[in-house]
Enzyme design. Structure first.
Site, PDB file in Angstrom:
ATOM      1  N   ASP A   1       5.616 -11.160  -3.529  1.00  0.00           N
ATOM      2  CA  ASP A   1       6.441  -9.941  -3.615  1.00  0.00           C
ATOM      3  C   ASP A   1       6.914  -9.761  -5.060  1.00  0.00           C
ATOM      4  O   ASP A   1       6.970  -8.647  -5.585  1.00  0.00           O
ATOM      5  CB  ASP A   1       7.653 -10.076  -2.681  1.00  0.00           C
ATOM      6  CG  ASP A   1       8.250  -8.742  -2.253  1.00  0.00           C
ATOM      7  OD1 ASP A   1       7.971  -7.732  -2.925  1.00  0.00           O
ATOM      8  OD2 ASP A   1       9.001  -8.706  -1.266  1.00  0.00           O
TER       9      ASP A   1
ATOM     10  N   HIS B   1      15.103 -10.627   4.708  1.00  0.00           N
ATOM     11  CA  HIS B   1      14.308 -10.386   3.486  1.00  0.00           C
ATOM     12  C   HIS B   1      14.974  -9.203   2.788  1.00  0.00           C
ATOM     13  O   HIS B   1      14.788  -8.055   3.200  1.00  0.00           O
ATOM     14  CB  HIS B   1      12.859 -10.070   3.895  1.00  0.00           C
ATOM     15  CG  HIS B   1      11.938  -9.691   2.775  1.00  0.00           C
ATOM     16  ND1 HIS B   1      10.909 -10.510   2.332  1.00  0.00           N
ATOM     17  CD2 HIS B   1      11.861  -8.576   2.007  1.00  0.00           C
ATOM     18  CE1 HIS B   1      10.237  -9.903   1.362  1.00  0.00           C
ATOM     19  NE2 HIS B   1      10.800  -8.721   1.140  1.00  0.00           N
TER      20      HIS B   1
ATOM     21  N   ASN C   1      13.550  -8.717  -5.015  1.00  0.00           N
ATOM     22  CA  ASN C   1      14.238  -9.421  -3.933  1.00  0.00           C
ATOM     23  C   ASN C   1      15.489 -10.075  -4.492  1.00  0.00           C
ATOM     24  O   ASN C   1      15.605 -10.298  -5.694  1.00  0.00           O
ATOM     25  CB  ASN C   1      13.350 -10.548  -3.387  1.00  0.00           C
ATOM     26  CG  ASN C   1      12.093 -10.030  -2.745  1.00  0.00           C
ATOM     27  OD1 ASN C   1      11.145  -9.668  -3.424  1.00  0.00           O
ATOM     28  ND2 ASN C   1      12.087  -9.994  -1.429  1.00  0.00           N
TER      29      ASN C   1
ATOM     30  N   HIS D   1      15.955  -6.939  -0.498  1.00  0.00           N
ATOM     31  CA  HIS D   1      15.819  -6.493  -1.889  1.00  0.00           C
ATOM     32  C   HIS D   1      17.213  -6.117  -2.378  1.00  0.00           C
ATOM     33  O   HIS D   1      18.094  -5.792  -1.585  1.00  0.00           O
ATOM     34  CB  HIS D   1      14.817  -5.337  -1.972  1.00  0.00           C
ATOM     35  CG  HIS D   1      13.401  -5.822  -1.809  1.00  0.00           C
ATOM     36  ND1 HIS D   1      12.583  -6.079  -2.880  1.00  0.00           N
ATOM     37  CD2 HIS D   1      12.691  -6.153  -0.704  1.00  0.00           C
ATOM     38  CE1 HIS D   1      11.407  -6.522  -2.428  1.00  0.00           C
ATOM     39  NE2 HIS D   1      11.451  -6.585  -1.113  1.00  0.00           N
TER      40      HIS D   1
ATOM     41  N   CYS E   1       8.155  -3.427  -4.044  1.00  0.00           N
ATOM     42  CA  CYS E   1       6.919  -3.002  -3.398  1.00  0.00           C
ATOM     43  C   CYS E   1       6.394  -1.767  -4.108  1.00  0.00           C
ATOM     44  O   CYS E   1       7.128  -0.805  -4.300  1.00  0.00           O
ATOM     45  CB  CYS E   1       7.177  -2.712  -1.923  1.00  0.00           C
ATOM     46  SG  CYS E   1       5.741  -1.999  -1.102  1.00  0.00           S
TER      47      CYS E   1
HETATM   48  P1  HMG Z   1      -7.447   1.404   4.040  1.00  0.00           P
HETATM   49  O1  HMG Z   1      -7.972   2.231   2.908  1.00  0.00           O
HETATM   50  O2  HMG Z   1      -6.871   2.109   5.215  1.00  0.00           O
HETATM   51  O3  HMG Z   1      -8.549   0.346   4.552  1.00  0.00           O
HETATM   52  O4  HMG Z   1      -6.346   0.422   3.453  1.00  0.00           O
HETATM   53  P2  HMG Z   1      -9.997   0.511   5.069  1.00  0.00           P
HETATM   54  O5  HMG Z   1     -10.185  -0.535   6.116  1.00  0.00           O
HETATM   55  O6  HMG Z   1     -10.311   1.949   5.387  1.00  0.00           O
HETATM   56  O7  HMG Z   1     -10.893   0.068   3.804  1.00  0.00           O
HETATM   57  C1  HMG Z   1     -10.957   0.858   2.620  1.00  0.00           C
HETATM   58  C2  HMG Z   1     -11.358  -0.009   1.452  1.00  0.00           C
HETATM   59  O8  HMG Z   1     -10.424  -1.081   1.266  1.00  0.00           O
HETATM   60  C3  HMG Z   1     -12.714  -0.676   1.618  1.00  0.00           C
HETATM   61  O9  HMG Z   1     -13.251  -0.850   0.313  1.00  0.00           O
HETATM   62  C4  HMG Z   1     -12.376  -2.036   2.136  1.00  0.00           C
HETATM   63  O10 HMG Z   1     -13.368  -3.003   1.830  1.00  0.00           O
HETATM   64  C5  HMG Z   1     -11.106  -2.335   1.389  1.00  0.00           C
HETATM   65  P3  HMG Z   1     -14.297   0.207  -0.320  1.00  0.00           P
HETATM   66  O11 HMG Z   1     -15.416   0.258   0.678  1.00  0.00           O
HETATM   67  O12 HMG Z   1     -13.562   1.500  -0.450  1.00  0.00           O
HETATM   68  O13 HMG Z   1     -14.624  -0.424  -1.634  1.00  0.00           O
HETATM   69  N1  HMG Z   1     -10.210  -3.277   2.105  1.00  0.00           N
HETATM   70  C6  HMG Z   1      -9.826  -4.467   1.641  1.00  0.00           C
HETATM   71  N2  HMG Z   1     -10.106  -5.112   0.497  1.00  0.00           N
HETATM   72  C7  HMG Z   1      -9.541  -6.335   0.340  1.00  0.00           C
HETATM   73  N3  HMG Z   1      -8.722  -6.924   1.258  1.00  0.00           N
HETATM   74  C8  HMG Z   1      -8.438  -6.297   2.401  1.00  0.00           C
HETATM   75  C9  HMG Z   1      -8.999  -5.009   2.627  1.00  0.00           C
HETATM   76  N4  HMG Z   1      -8.915  -4.141   3.646  1.00  0.00           N
HETATM   77  C10 HMG Z   1      -9.665  -3.084   3.324  1.00  0.00           C
HETATM   78  N5  HMG Z   1      -7.623  -6.871   3.285  1.00  0.00           N
HETATM   79  C11 HMG Z   1      -5.065  -1.601   3.451  1.00  0.00           C
HETATM   80  C12 HMG Z   1      -5.633  -0.459   4.291  1.00  0.00           C
HETATM   81  C13 HMG Z   1      -4.040  -2.311   4.301  1.00  0.00           C
HETATM   82  C14 HMG Z   1      -6.167  -2.522   3.054  1.00  0.00           C
HETATM   83  C15 HMG Z   1      -4.408  -0.991   2.193  1.00  0.00           C
HETATM   84  O14 HMG Z   1      -3.541   0.007   2.580  1.00  0.00           O
HETATM   85  C16 HMG Z   1      -3.688  -2.029   1.376  1.00  0.00           C
HETATM   86  O15 HMG Z   1      -4.289  -2.918   0.799  1.00  0.00           O
HETATM   87  N6  HMG Z   1      -2.342  -1.927   1.259  1.00  0.00           N
HETATM   88  C17 HMG Z   1      -1.623  -2.912   0.508  1.00  0.00           C
HETATM   89  C18 HMG Z   1      -0.204  -2.693   0.655  1.00  0.00           C
HETATM   90  C19 HMG Z   1       0.567  -3.823   0.005  1.00  0.00           C
HETATM   91  O16 HMG Z   1       0.044  -4.865  -0.337  1.00  0.00           O
HETATM   92  N7  HMG Z   1       1.875  -3.572  -0.147  1.00  0.00           N
HETATM   93  C20 HMG Z   1       2.741  -4.540  -0.684  1.00  0.00           C
HETATM   94  C21 HMG Z   1       2.994  -5.682   0.250  1.00  0.00           C
HETATM   95  S1  HMG Z   1       4.104  -5.290   1.587  1.00  0.00           S
HETATM   96  C22 HMG Z   1       5.667  -5.509   0.931  1.00  0.00           C
HETATM   97  O17 HMG Z   1       5.828  -5.743  -0.223  1.00  0.00           O
HETATM   98  C23 HMG Z   1       6.830  -5.460   1.881  1.00  0.00           C
HETATM   99  C24 HMG Z   1       7.371  -6.865   2.230  1.00  0.00           C
HETATM  100  O18 HMG Z   1       7.755  -7.572   1.055  1.00  0.00           O
HETATM  101  C25 HMG Z   1       8.583  -6.713   3.134  1.00  0.00           C
HETATM  102  C26 HMG Z   1       9.562  -5.672   2.567  1.00  0.00           C
HETATM  103  O19 HMG Z   1      10.183  -5.900   1.537  1.00  0.00           O
HETATM  104  O20 HMG Z   1       9.617  -4.621   3.199  1.00  0.00           O
HETATM  105  C27 HMG Z   1       6.330  -7.692   2.984  1.00  0.00           C
HETATM  106 MG    MG Z   2       9.597  -7.225   0.028  1.00  0.00          MG
END
Ligand code: HMG
Ligand code: MG
Length: 303
Positions: free
Chosen positions: A16, A207, A249, A209, A240
Site C-alpha cells: 500500500d 486499516h 496509512n 489511512h 490508493c
Molecule cells: P480488468 O481490465 O477488468 O481485467 O482489470 P481483465 O480481466 O479484463 O483483463 C484486462 C487486462 O489486464 C489483460 O491484459 C489482462 O491480462 C490483465 P491485456 O490483454 O489488456 O494486456 N490482467 C492482469 N495482469 C496482471 N495481473 C492480474 C491481471 N488481471 C488482469 N491480476 C484488474 C481488473 C483487477 C486486474 C484491474 O482493475 C487492476 O489491476 N486493478 C488494480 C487496483 C489496485 O491495485 N488498487 C490498489 C490496491 S487496493 C487498495 O489500495 C485498497 C486497500 O489498501 C484497502 C484500502 O485502503 O481501502 C487494500
Molecule cells: Mg489502503
C-alpha cells in the site's frame, strides 16, 4: 476499559505504501525494506500485489520482489490477488496469505477493480477456493468502509453485507478499511461493529489511512472494541491510486508508540522500525510521515 494485551500488525508499507509512488522504486529497495521490517520484529508483511501492471505499474516487479525476500521463520508474507490471473501468478511466489480486495462502495469497486461488488465476489470466489486448497490463508479488504470519494458516507450495513459475501466464499479475515481517511472514532466503531456481526474479533482488522489525521484516534477506538489486528505502513507511506486525495496509512511507528505506551505488546523493536522508515524515506527523498519517528530521530541527534 478492556484493551487487548497484545496487538498484531501487518506492515503494508511495501505494498500500500509504495504502490502510489510515481517513480519506480527498484525491487532491491523494496526487498531491503521487507528485510528491515522483519528485522524490526514485524511478523506480517504485505509485500506486493499481483494486479495489472497497466493499472499499477509500481507493483509490476511483484515476482522479483517476492523471490528476493530472504524469508524469516515466523514471518507471514501476504500479497494482493484481485482475480485468478493474479492468484496464479502469486502462487508461484508461495505467499502465506492472499488478499482479495473489495469495497463497500459500488462506485469505488468499479474505479479500483473495474467491476461491481457482486462481480468482484464472483472473481474472488475461485481465488479463495484455490488459495485454501493450496494451504494459504485468505484475507479480504473492505475498502471505503466509512466513506467513499465518489459516494460520500457509507452505511455500516454495506460493510456487513460485503463481510457476509466474503465469508460465504471462504474469506477468513476481513480488514475494515478507511481508504480515504475520513472516518472518526464513532463511525469507525460502527463499521467495525458491522464486520463483527459476521466475523469473530480475532478475524477483523482495522486499516486506516490518515488523510484527516484521525487514524490514531480510530486505532484507539478500535482497541476499545477489543480489535487486535491492524494494518499500518512504515513511515506512513501510501495511498490508493484510485482514491483521489487519499494519503498514506497510519504510520506503523506511531501505532507502535501508542501501543507500547499503553503497555500493549507488539513484538516490534521501535528503534529498528524507525530505522526502516528512515531508510525508505531517505530513498524517497522526504521525511517519514510519522510524528513518533521524527521525534525519535530528533532525539537521537540531541547530544
Ligand atoms: P480488468 O481490465 O477488468 O481485467 O482489470 P481483465 O480481466 O479484463 O483483463 C484486462 C487486462 O489486464 C489483460 O491484459 C489482462 O491480462 C490483465 P491485456 O490483454 O489488456 O494486456 N490482467 C492482469 N495482469 C496482471 N495481473 C492480474 C491481471 N488481471 C488482469 N491480476 C484488474 C481488473 C483487477 C486486474 C484491474 O482493475 C487492476 O489491476 N486493478 C488494480 C487496483 C489496485 O491495485 N488498487 C490498489 C490496491 S487496493 C487498495 O489500495 C485498497 C486497500 O489498501 C484497502 C484500502 O485502503 O481501502 C487494500
Ligand atoms: Mg489502503
Amino acid at each position: 476499559m478492556n484493551f487487548p494485551s497484545q496487538v498484531s500488525i501487518v506492515d503494508v508499507g511495501p505494498r500500500d505504501g509504495l504502490q502510489n509512488e510515481k517513480l519506480q522504486v527498484p525491487a532491491a529497495v523494496k526487498i531491503e525494506l521487507v528485510h528491515r521490517l522483519q528485522d524490526a520484529g514485524l511478523r506480517e508483511i504485505e509485500v506486493t500485489s499481483f494486479v495489472s501492471p497497466k493499472w499499477v505499474p509500481q507493483m509490476s516487479d511483484n515476482a522479483e520482489v517476492m523471490a528476493g525476500v530472504q524469508r524469516k521463520a515466523g514471518v507471514r508474507y501476504s500479497v494482493l490477488t484481485p482475480n485468478m490471473q493474479g492468484f496464479e501468478a502469486a502462487a508461484l511466489s508461495r505467499p502465506h496469505e492472499v488478499v482479495v480486495f473489495g469495497a463497500a462502495s459500488e462506485a469505488f469497486s468499479r474505479k479500483n477493480i473495474n467491476c461491481s461488488i457482486e462481480e468482484s465476489i464472483e472473481r474472488f470466489r475461485p481465488v479463495a477456493a484455490a488459495a485454501r486448497a493450496a494451504g494459504m490463508a485468505v484475507r479480504g479488504a473492505i475498502s471505503c468502509a466509512v466513506g467513499c470519494p465518489y459516494e460520500g458516507d457509507i452505511a455500516p450495513e454495506r460493510v456487513a453485507l460485503v463481510a457476509r459475501l466474503m465469508r460465504d466464499i471462504g474469506v477468513q479475515h476481513v480488514g475494515v478499511a478507511d481508504t480515504i481517511g475520513v472516518g472518526t472514532p464513532l463511525k469507525v466503531q460502527r463499521a467495525l461493529d458491522a464486520a463483527l456481526r459476521v466475523f469473530p474479533l480475532e478475524a477483523v482488522s482495522g486499516h486506516f489511512h490518515d488523510t484527516y489525521g484521525m487514524a490514531l484516534a480510530n486505532t484507539l477506538a478500535s482497541l476499545e472494541l477489543g480489535i487486535w489486528h491492524f494494518d499500518a505502513s512504515v513511515a506512513g507511506l501510501g495511498g490508493c491510486p484510485y482514491a483521489r486525495g487519499a494519503t498514506g496509512n497510519v504510520a506503523t511507528e506511531d501505532v507502535v508508540y501508542l501501543l507500547h505506551g499503553m503497555g500493549i505488546d507488539t513484538g516490534i523493536d521501535l528503534d529498528k522500525l524507525v530505522d526502516a522508515g528512515a531508510f525508505i524515506s531517505q530513498f524517497l527523498g522526504r521525511k517519514p510521515h510519522s510524528r513518533a519517528a521524527n521525534a525519535l530521530l530528533a532525539k537521537r541527534e540531541t547530544p
